[in-house]
Design a protein around this motif. Sequence first.
Motif, short mmCIF file in Angstrom:
data_model
loop_
_atom_site.label_atom_id
_atom_site.label_comp_id
_atom_site.label_asym_id
_atom_site.label_seq_id
_atom_site.Cartn_x
_atom_site.Cartn_y
_atom_site.Cartn_z
N TYR A 69 60.83 46.81 27.85
CA TYR A 69 59.39 47.07 27.83
C TYR A 69 59.10 48.53 28.18
CZ TYR A 69 54.53 47.17 29.33
OH TYR A 69 53.22 47.50 29.48
N LYS A 70 58.21 49.17 27.39
CA LYS A 70 57.85 50.56 27.64
C LYS A 70 56.47 50.84 27.06
CE LYS A 70 59.30 55.36 26.80
NZ LYS A 70 60.29 56.24 26.12
N VAL A 71 55.66 51.54 27.82
CA VAL A 71 54.36 52.02 27.32
C VAL A 71 54.61 53.31 26.55
CG1 VAL A 71 52.12 52.96 27.96
CG2 VAL A 71 53.02 50.96 29.15
N ILE A 72 54.19 53.35 25.29
CA ILE A 72 54.42 54.55 24.48
C ILE A 72 53.15 55.38 24.31
CG2 ILE A 72 56.35 53.49 23.27
CD1 ILE A 72 54.54 53.20 20.83
N HIS A 73 52.00 54.84 24.66
CA HIS A 73 50.78 55.65 24.73
C HIS A 73 49.81 55.00 25.69
CE1 HIS A 73 47.76 58.58 23.56
NE2 HIS A 73 46.89 57.58 23.54
N THR A 74 49.20 55.81 26.55
CA THR A 74 48.18 55.35 27.48
C THR A 74 46.85 55.99 27.12
OG1 THR A 74 49.77 55.07 29.28
CG2 THR A 74 47.46 55.26 29.89
N PHE A 75 45.83 55.17 26.95
CA PHE A 75 44.48 55.69 26.68
C PHE A 75 43.89 56.08 28.03
CE2 PHE A 75 45.57 52.96 23.19
CZ PHE A 75 45.20 53.71 22.09
N THR A 76 43.69 57.36 28.23
CA THR A 76 43.41 57.89 29.55
C THR A 76 41.93 58.14 29.76
OG1 THR A 76 43.57 60.21 28.87
CG2 THR A 76 45.62 59.09 29.41
N THR A 77 41.61 58.57 30.97
CA THR A 77 40.24 58.95 31.30
C THR A 77 39.99 60.42 31.01
OG1 THR A 77 40.92 59.38 33.57
CG2 THR A 77 40.03 57.20 33.08
N LYS A 78 40.92 61.08 30.32
CA LYS A 78 40.71 62.47 29.93
C LYS A 78 39.40 62.58 29.15
CE LYS A 78 42.74 66.19 27.15
NZ LYS A 78 43.85 66.57 26.26
N THR A 79 38.55 63.49 29.56
CA THR A 79 37.22 63.56 28.96
C THR A 79 36.88 64.97 28.54
OG1 THR A 79 36.22 63.90 31.14
CG2 THR A 79 36.35 61.63 30.35
N PHE A 80 35.87 65.08 27.73
CA PHE A 80 35.33 66.37 27.36
C PHE A 80 33.83 66.21 27.18
CE2 PHE A 80 36.29 64.14 23.49
CZ PHE A 80 35.24 64.44 22.64
#
Length: 259
Positions: free
Chosen positions: A82-93
């Motif tokens: 098991y591995k996370v290959i993308h995390t939808f982050t709180t990065k904002t603009f």
Amino acid sequence: AAVANSPWALLLCSAFLALSGSDARAGANFNLTTKAFSGGAPQNPMGGLVLVNKVLYGTTLGDSGNNTYGTVFKVNPNGSGYKVIHTFTTKTFRNGYGVMSADGHNPAAGLVSDANGQWLYGTTQYGGQRGNGTVFAVEVTDDGSDMDPQGNPTYTVLLFFDSPYGAGPSGRLTLSDDGTTLYGTTAAGAGIVFALGIFAQGTATAAPMAYGSPDYYSLSLAQGSTLRGDLLLTNGWLYGTASSGGANGYGSVFALSTP
């Protein structure tokens, strides 16, 4: 005006289908392997899985109340790796629409793979430049030939949803047989079926790119609204369901010819 000039032809089926049958395999034995999700960023998988090169890929919806916005993950069929290959982050603009997550967040649907098993396509319900969701592509090859500076698979947004082609996609995308078009639906607002052309997909040196704004067809309320399910593509026709609207107000089954 865009709808009136659309070359798409709509055939609305207002009948409900009743299916029945029996399973002669009632005595079958099943082996069970599991991957249990716990608290933290990867939680609440809702979409189906896709098998690519003997590896399962899926999404987790996340929980905005706990500041988790979803992931794309992989796991072997036996539960290992098991591995996370993308995390939808709180990065904002910031722009004229306020603070939004740049890469989208909360993927509710499963993923679809290109023919080469290199790129997976999916949607997020929210986030993006307008807050109305995205279509994205994520690379799943493991040879390190095309990774981002953090060593993660390349991730790219193909479409930020905005009027007039709908908002809040929640069903799995459907890829055309020739791999050049993604079809999908949006749940918010009117019932929208969209077609997004893509090119340079499935290559080792370039991420997929969209041809531009999607072609789309907007169903009337009498034809159906709130499209949440997957589309079935066969013989040049897309078949789908609307969970509300229709002639009686309780949804519909529809067929739409592809452009």
